[in-house]
Scaffold this motif. Structure first.
Motif, PDB file in Angstrom:
ATOM      1  N   LEU A 352       8.890  77.001 121.562  1.00 17.32           N
ATOM      2  CA  LEU A 352       7.996  76.937 121.024  1.00 17.32           C
ATOM      3  C   LEU A 352       8.682  77.546 119.353  1.00 17.32           C
ATOM      4  O   LEU A 352       8.247  77.294 117.927  1.00 17.32           O
ATOM      5  N   GLY A 353       9.422  78.674 119.976  1.00 14.93           N
ATOM      6  CA  GLY A 353       9.853  79.637 118.436  1.00 14.93           C
ATOM      7  C   GLY A 353      11.497  79.377 118.641  1.00 14.93           C
ATOM      8  O   GLY A 353      11.996  80.088 117.257  1.00 14.93           O
ATOM      9  N   THR A 354      11.860  78.899 119.589  1.00 17.84           N
ATOM     10  CA  THR A 354      13.725  78.794 118.977  1.00 17.84           C
ATOM     11  C   THR A 354      13.972  77.213 118.847  1.00 17.84           C
ATOM     12  O   THR A 354      12.998  76.464 119.135  1.00 17.84           O
ATOM     13  N   ASP A 377      25.403  87.714 117.546  1.00 20.40           N
ATOM     14  CA  ASP A 377      24.309  86.723 117.685  1.00 20.40           C
ATOM     15  C   ASP A 377      23.830  87.511 116.557  1.00 20.40           C
ATOM     16  O   ASP A 377      23.491  89.482 116.721  1.00 20.40           O
ATOM     17  N   GLY A 378      22.737  86.795 116.333  1.00 23.09           N
ATOM     18  CA  GLY A 378      21.401  87.302 115.485  1.00 23.09           C
ATOM     19  C   GLY A 378      21.581  87.612 113.771  1.00 23.09           C
ATOM     20  O   GLY A 378      20.751  87.534 113.438  1.00 23.09           O
ATOM     21  N   ARG A 418      21.384  80.985 113.390  1.00 21.71           N
ATOM     22  CA  ARG A 418      21.810  82.524 114.699  1.00 21.71           C
ATOM     23  C   ARG A 418      21.304  81.819 115.599  1.00 21.71           C
ATOM     24  O   ARG A 418      20.672  80.716 115.876  1.00 21.71           O
ATOM     25  N   ARG A 419      22.032  82.870 116.160  1.00 21.42           N
ATOM     26  CA  ARG A 419      22.081  82.364 118.191  1.00 21.42           C
ATOM     27  C   ARG A 419      21.540  84.440 118.434  1.00 21.42           C
ATOM     28  O   ARG A 419      21.677  85.220 118.342  1.00 21.42           O
ATOM     29  N   THR A 420      20.894  83.543 119.652  1.00 12.13           N
ATOM     30  CA  THR A 420      20.125  84.729 120.181  1.00 12.13           C
ATOM     31  C   THR A 420      20.562  85.451 121.602  1.00 12.13           C
ATOM     32  O   THR A 420      21.275  84.583 121.410  1.00 12.13           O
ATOM     33  N   PRO A 421      19.956  86.636 121.636  1.00  9.37           N
ATOM     34  CA  PRO A 421      20.553  86.820 123.191  1.00  9.37           C
ATOM     35  C   PRO A 421      20.387  85.951 124.709  1.00  9.37           C
ATOM     36  O   PRO A 421      21.432  86.325 124.461  1.00  9.37           O
ATOM     37  N   THR A 422      19.790  85.401 124.023  1.00  9.13           N
ATOM     38  CA  THR A 422      19.742  83.983 125.062  1.00  9.13           C
ATOM     39  C   THR A 422      20.278  82.901 125.401  1.00  9.13           C
ATOM     40  O   THR A 422      20.363  82.278 126.175  1.00  9.13           O
ATOM     41  N   GLY A 423      20.458  82.331 124.203  1.00  2.00           N
ATOM     42  CA  GLY A 423      22.093  81.414 123.345  1.00  2.00           C
ATOM     43  C   GLY A 423      21.159  80.249 122.942  1.00  2.00           C
ATOM     44  O   GLY A 423      21.426  79.417 122.979  1.00  2.00           O
TER      45      GLY A 423
END
Length: 545
Positions: A352-354, A377-378, A418-423
């Motif tokens: 729900l957050g990405t 990333d970020g 933006r891309r999170t560390p989880t991809g």
């Protein structure tokens, strides 16, 4: 290859085939395997009609024979403007089998949009319903033919009223085709872009790439032959057509349920009556369903709801899950290609957050700064996409293609991400000037062109402004012609309707101004106009609607 399209480079095509993404099947084969092995399985359902796979297959063959009798041939284009009825599925499938390319228009489109589509594609036919939502599309079709002399055939689902009826064509006896069917690399369908600059551009999707998108979407949603998909959004939309939508459902042997709209009074009875397991909604629809959750006879446990088309507040999704019993999957995608989604079994903070991860391992994503350099990333940057179901060029649009693609074939989305560390991706905004009105993308340039044609309008700027229910609405800032009676909002909406514009393109708000603010380079400062609207600034030069 269809003239006016840009092929995937050979080395990429070879790789996609070698790695098993393109499997050499066409959308012409939809329904055939199931018709031969288990033909009594339900394929398509509406509130009034039910087709088995065998019936769908046989009726599509008969309709294809009827189209062939009109002279339709490979790579001809046919504009299809049909609502969520069995005829929509049958028409597309019949055209696929002939190698004819459907150009999917929305039921809300009117003369201006349809004339543009028919002219641009040199369509041989236009397919419309008889009457839909109390609007007579047969009259509209005649108006379109008057504006497009090369349009040969007007075909009608329902009462033809002197035109050619699809039911009449479907009485033709199926026969062996005189020419081979389409190749997997052929263009299967032309879809509408979001219309971010002037008139919507057309997106050529091949059998190879669109079939892949449908299969990948089904896999991501754990959707198989036991699945029941509710097409509540217009089936001509990419979301309800191929994510997995109608086509993906038929590929895996599931059941397609067609609803006239996402309205709870139409959709809720089908959810339980047909055992729906997957559907697609816009955020505004999800909120409406949540408000009316008490109307459901029981909680919709086991239903996965794909939500996309506009920004989704995670709290809205949580309330929906609690009230309805559904599982929300967030989607970000473009009709041009790469789709991202959160999987139903992911942790809630990611689901729900990405905005999810790409469907395919071969999807390539870059996030770049204004100079085209990749950002860490970020960090926010423009989202660039390339992959086995992403286009390499719009149809007959070399100027747009030059601006929309990098030299190495990445598509410039105009979205900030933006891309999170989880991809996973988080979409944070957009660069292009487009109004996202409840999932319907409205070009500010197109709105401005129509409003500017009003005799009392000297200059106009259209901007997206926030709206609690639809996410965004349109506001036009108008400088009236000196010495004339300034136009009202009603005047402009009537004017655009008379010019044949769809309802969702009509301006929602009007501000009359004496001048338009400019940036240092002389362009209209739309950010300032948007800020003025939000702030509710009232000056003598402004008149609110």
């Amino acid at each position: 290859m269809l003239e006016g399209t840009v092929p995937v480079p050979r080395e990429f095509a070879a790789r996609y085939r070698r790695e098993g993404y393109w499997i050499g099947r066409t959308l012409a084969d939809l329904a055939r395997p199931q018709a031969r092995t288990d033909g009594t399985r339900t394929a398509v359902v509406t509130a009034r009609e039910r087709l088995t796979y065998r019936e769908l297959d046989e009726r599509a063959d008969r309709l294809a024979a009827g189209f062939s009798s009109l002279g339709f041939g490979a790579n001809d284009r046919v504009v299809v403007q049909l609502p969520n009825r069995p005829e929509f599925v049958l028409t597309c499938l019949a055209l696929f089998r002939l190698g004819v390319i459907p150009v999917l228009a929305l039921p809300s489109h009117r003369r201006d949009e349809l004339v543009s589509l028919c002219e641009h594609t040199e369509a041989v036919a236009l397919v419309v319903p008889d009457v839909h939502q109390r609007f007579d599309h047969r009259t509209l079709a005649r108006e379109v033919r008057d504006g497009v002399p090369g349009l040969k055939h007007l075909l009608v689902a329902g009462d033809p009223d002197g035109l050619t009826g699809l039911a009449e064509l479907a009485e033709a006896a199926p026969s062996e085709p005189e020419t081979p069917g389409p190749e997997p690399s052929d263009v299967a369908v032309l879809l509408l872009s979001g219309g971010t600059s002037g008139r919507p551009k057309l997106i050529p999707r091949t059998h190879d790439d669109y079939a892949l998108q449908g299969r990948l979407s089904a896999t991501a949603m754990n959707f198989d032959e036991r699945g029941v998909y509710l097409a509540a959004l217009p089936a001509a939309h990419n979301a309800a057509f191929g994510c997995p939508g109608v086509l993906g459902t038929l590929q895996v042997g599931g059941t397609v349920v067609l609803a006239g709209s996402p309205s709870p009074d139409e959709a809720f009875p089908l959810l339980h009556g047909e055992g729906v397991t997957l559907t697609t909604l816009m955020p505004a629809h999800l909120s409406l369903w949540t408000e009316l959750a008490d109307v459901l006879p029981s909680r919709a446990e086991g239903l996965v709801v794909e939500v996309g088309g506009a920004m989704l507040d995670p709290e809205v999704a949580r309330r929906a899950e609690a009230a309805l019993g559904v599982t929300v999957s967030r989607w970000f995608g473009i009709t041009e290609g790469v789709m991202c989604c959160t999987r139903p079994d992911e942790p809630e903070e990611l689901r729900l957050g990405t905005d999810g991860r790409p469907l395919c391992e071969a999807d390539e994503i870059r996030i770049v700064d204004s100079e085209g350099h990749d950002v860490p990333d970020g960090h926010d940057g423009e989202l660039l996409l390339r992959g086995p179901y992403t286009l390499r060029g719009y149809y007959r649009a070399p100027e747009h293609n030059a601006a929309s693609f990098t030299e190495d074939g990445f598509f410039r989305t105009g979205d900030l991400a933006r891309r999170t560390p989880t991809g996973h991706l988080v979409i944070s905004g957009r660069i292009k000037d487009v109004i996202n009105r409840g999932g319907e993308k409205v070009s500010t340039a197109e709105v401005e062109r129509h409003v500017r044609s009003h005799p009392a309008v000297a200059e106009v700027s259209a901007v997206a402004v926030p709206d609690a229910s639809l996410g965004e609405k349109s506001c036009v800032f108008v400088i009236p012609v000196p010495g004339t009676e300034p136009p009202t909002l009603s005047d402009l909406r009537t004017h655009l309707t008379q010019r044949g514009c769809a309802d969702y393109k009509l301006p929602d708000h009007l501000r009359l101004v004496s001048e338009l603010p400019k940036t240092p380079v002389g362009k209209v400062d739309t950010k300032r106009l948007r800020a003025e609207f939000v702030a509710g600034r009232k000056e003598p030069s402004h008149v609110t609607d």
